[in-house]
Design an enzyme around this catalytic site. Structure first.
Site, mmCIF file in Angstrom:
data_model
loop_
_atom_site.group_PDB
_atom_site.id
_atom_site.type_symbol
_atom_site.label_atom_id
_atom_site.label_comp_id
_atom_site.label_asym_id
_atom_site.label_seq_id
_atom_site.Cartn_x
_atom_site.Cartn_y
_atom_site.Cartn_z
ATOM 1 N N HIS A 601 0.839 -1.206 0.000
ATOM 2 C CA HIS A 601 0.000 0.000 0.000
ATOM 3 C C HIS A 601 0.867 1.246 0.000
ATOM 4 O O HIS A 601 2.079 1.220 0.228
ATOM 5 C CB HIS A 601 -0.933 0.007 1.218
ATOM 6 C CG HIS A 601 -0.207 0.010 2.532
ATOM 7 N ND1 HIS A 601 0.223 1.162 3.154
ATOM 8 C CD2 HIS A 601 0.157 -1.016 3.354
ATOM 9 C CE1 HIS A 601 0.817 0.851 4.299
ATOM 10 N NE2 HIS A 601 0.794 -0.471 4.440
ATOM 11 N N CYS A 620 3.051 -5.289 6.647
ATOM 12 C CA CYS A 620 2.701 -4.927 5.273
ATOM 13 C C CYS A 620 3.863 -4.193 4.609
ATOM 14 O O CYS A 620 4.806 -3.764 5.264
ATOM 15 C CB CYS A 620 1.452 -4.049 5.263
ATOM 16 S SG CYS A 620 -0.076 -4.965 5.546
#
Length: 775
Positions: A601, A620
């Site tokens: 992201h 992440c």
């Protein structure tokens, strides 16, 4: 009257005298047959001599014999005895028969019948051969000569009786005993065994292989499936050995042995694939045993070359790669039928270019490379001083050793420059870190010695563990329908690359997970879509480990951060952040659903990309240029749409937008502390998660077969806290009597499942929100 009586009496006396004479002759002839002269050998000789047949006597008919004479074969012994005692038969051997002795009956036909032909044996046939074809006894003429065997369509006539002239020199045939002279039926034939294709010299080895493979106690193969595959393979070739022929090694065996002995070149351990001593195998048992042991070592090599010496689960619980085991039957067929068995066996190693480049560098580190050895000369310490404001410029020392240093460190930019600039200083710093020197970026004496060290044991070990990790990855990294495109992210190098048609299409920097429980997992999944303006659904690990404890200190912290807290029907806590400029995921999320609940992201914390080491996230992966990344992926999957970064940015807003890929793109998260860069230089990176040392310890101190076993790891479990654990004053969205019954956490986390559109943030709220840590 008297005269007539006298005449009659005289006639009677004559008849009586004739009858007496006939009886005397008959008795004498009968006695002659019972004399000792009639031995078995003499009877056989007599039977072989042709006898004249009675003149003008029609052949016998079926009425002359017993009713069952046509249905049974004559008993040779009984026929011989009958001929020895029957006066008619005896007369035929000593003198011509009289017409009265063989007068035909009134109803006898003039042509011989089939039944009579089937039962009339000749004397020679009775004494020498079983009565299998009695047609040969048919009378052809009344002349005194040997009979010719008639032609027949149903059976081959027995051999004709030997002429009388030959009986003087030919040995007499000895008649069989009465109990075995005429077999009642033809003996049963043994089943016909199929002709073997195994050469005679190899048949003993084949027989032993058949026996060994059929045994349940065979220990050559550790896996039942491989034992079964070997048995099927060898049975299909009649158990003929494939590695030897006439006791000598075949070309196939030589190729396999060469590959096994060179296993170290692929980072494998040759001791795991023992080669039997065929020179000492001189017996079929020893050759068969060596055959199966070599086959087992060949299968072990193929399995470990393809899937790895150790299963990835042995290392950590946060690794998930697809399994790709070998097919033992396919390996046996492929290698043994190949022209080059060594090359066929080598093909089970990873086919990727980066793996093959590491293999080449491993040979160079072991002193087996062909390239020139570059040595850095001793000299003064070199350092680079960056600029300090406008008053003090950067300091770049000049030294004639720098061009060699650039070549050795793989710096292609300004390759002939003698300036010790920032690029050289950064490369020296990375090298120092890879050999456990203090990463100062200064070329001092210790660094020069490390650069020139002929002993590269640590680097060799690092290359080997990275080659092992390549075996875990899929053989096909990309999607074939879009030019074998894929994404590969290397955690220790903090870089992400998009590959297509074997070349790099695009690359960017990334931020990865912190060491420890927040380490970024290793996995292979497929990216199915991207989400513009994503909602951040906080992972359970952050909720229960960080946010709930923070609420105990400040019940209003989530509200001030712009986060929404909800309680699901089962009592679990769900925290989310709506789309917006300050969203922890930034403006774009790249979705490849996986069990670790991680993704790639954007991020509002752009300053972290300037750091050399970028392990700061909760697992992440944050991408430096997400708009460019999105346009590259979309142009691969939808080339006619002509996506640009500007078009992606035009979608920024407060509502989620899902852009689905017609063809999913594989995403491969890897851990490469050693790799070859685009310039062909071997690069080393810091083992940020400490996994190299763990792998080396396992590979060196454990049995290879034990390392292949899958280890079941307990996954983290986050139990829902009781409602009383939430302090007073916490704003819970579901406490007004309604419960959240929307998508589950997995669906929320990756979006695109039709959840209600989030409300846009109030104007000015984004500037007041605090930065939020994300995975």
């Amino acid at each position: 009257m008297r005269d007539r009586s006298n005449n009659r009496r005289g006639y009677d006396r004559v008849l009586m005298a004739v009858a007496a004479t006939f009886l005397t002759v008959s008795a004498t002839s009968a006695l002659a047959q019972d004399t000792p002269r009639a031995s078995a050998a003499e009877l056989a000789i007599d039977a072989a001599i042709p006898r004249p047949e009675p003149a003008n006597v029609p052949p016998p008919t079926a009425s002359d014999f017993k009713p069952d004479a046509t249905g049974a074969l004559p008993d040779t012994a009984k026929v011989s005895d009958a001929k020895a005692t029957d006066p008619k038969t005896s007369d035929s051997k000593t003198s011509d028969s009289k017409p009265s002795d063989s007068k035909p009956s009134d109803n006898q036909p003039t042509e011989p019948s089939t039944a009579a032909k089937a039962v009339e044996p000749k004397p020679g046939d009775v004494a020498t051969t079983p009565a299998t074809d009695t047609k040969s006894t048919e009378t052809k003429s009344t002349e005194t000569k040997p009979l010719e065997a008639p032609k027949t369509d149903t059976a081959v006539a027995p051999p004709a009786a030997a002429p009388a002239a030959e009986t003087a020199t030919a040995p007499a045939a000895t008649p069989a005993p009465a109990t075995a002279a005429a077999p009642a039926a033809e003996p049963a034939k043994e089943p016909v065994k199929a002709a073997s294709n195994v050469p005679a010299d190899d048949q003993p080895v084949a027989d032993k292989l058949r026996e060994m493979l059929a045994s349940k106690t065979l220990r050559a193969f550790d896996r039942k499936v491989e034992h079964a595959a070997a048995e099927k393979f060898y049975s299909a070739r009649d158990y003929a050995p494939v590695f030897t022929k006439s006791g000598k090694l075949t070309d196939t065996a030589k190729g396999v042995i060469a590959r096994l002995k060179d296993a170290a070149s692929d980072g494998l351990n040759p001791a795991d694939y023992p080669v039997p001593d065929f020179t000492a195998a001189t017996s079929p048992d020893a050759l068969a045993d060596a055959e199966l042991k070599l086959a087992a070592s060949m299968l072990d090599y193929a399995r470990q070359a393809q899937s790895g010496r150790m299963h990835w689960s042995q290392l950590s619980a946060d690794i998930q790669y697809p399994e790709h085991p070998i097919d033992a039957s396919e390996v046996l067929a492929n290698v043994t039928s190949a022209k080059d068995a060594s090359a066929a066996l080598d093909s089970y190693n990873p086919p990727q270019k980066l793996y093959k480049e590491l293999k080449k560098k491993l040979a160079e580190l072991r002193g087996q490379g062909d390239g020139p050895v570059i040595t850095i000369a001793d000299g003064p310490a070199l350092r680079y001083m960056p600029a300090r404001g406008k008053k003090q410029a950067a300091v770049e020392m000049d030294d004639p050793r720098v061009p060699d240093l650039r070549t050795k460190l793989g710096i292609t930019e300004n390759a002939d420059s003698t300036k010790y600039d920032a690029a050289v200083a950064r490369a020296v710093e990375k090298f120092q870190d890879s050999v456990e020197l203090k990463p100062t970026g200064i070329l001092d004496d210790r660094t020069v010695r490390a650069l020139n060290s002929p002993k590269r044991d640590k680097q060799i070990d690092t290359v080997i563990v990275n080659m092992e990790r390549w075996r875990w990855l899929p053989r096909q990294l990309g999607a074939a329908s879009v030019g074998n495109a894929y994404v590969i992210l290397n955690i220790p190098d903090y870089t992400l690359k998009v590959m297509q048609n074997g070349a790099q299409v695009w690359t960017t920097r990334v931020v990865t997970g912190k060491p420890g429980q927040h380490a970024t997992p290793l996995l292979t999944e497929t990216m199915k879509y991207i989400t513009v303006n994503p909602t951040w659904n906080v992972p359970p690990s952050i909720i229960y480990n960080e946010y709930l404890p923070a609420l105990q200190q400040d019940p209003t912290v989530l509200q001030r951060m712009g986060l929404k807290l909800e309680r699901d029907r089962d009592g679990s806590i769900h925290i989310s952040q709506p789309p917006g400029e300050a969203n922890a995921l930034g403006r774009i999320r790249f979705n490849f659903p996986n069990k670790f609940l991680v993704y790639q992201h954007d991020t509002p914390d752009k300053y972290l990309f300037a750091k050399e080491e970028r392990a700061y996230s909760h697992g992440c992966m944050r991408v430096q240029n997400p708009d460019q990344y999105a346009s590259v992926l979309l142009n691969i999957t939808e080339p006619n749409e002509h996506y640009t970064p500007e078009r992606i940015r035009s979608m920024y807003g407060s509502n989620e937008v899902d852009l689905k890929f017609p063809t999913p793109i594989p995403v491969n998260i890897t851990y490469q502390t050693a790799f070859v860069d685009d310039a062909g230089k071997l690069q080393f990176r810091k083992d940020v998660y400490g996994r190299d040392a763990t792998m080396l310890s396992l590979l060196k101190n454990s049995r290879g077969k034990d390392l292949e076993a899958v280890v079941a790891h307990a996954q983290p479990s986050y139990s829902r806290p009781p409602s009383s654990s939430l302090p007073a004053g916490v704003n819970v969205a579901g406490d007004n009597g309604s419960w959240n019954s929307g998508p589950n956490f997995f669906e929320r986390l990756f979006g695109g499942f039709g959840q209600p559109e989030p409300q846009p943030a109030r104007r000015g709220q984004a500037q007041q929100q605090r930065r939020v840590y994300t995975r």
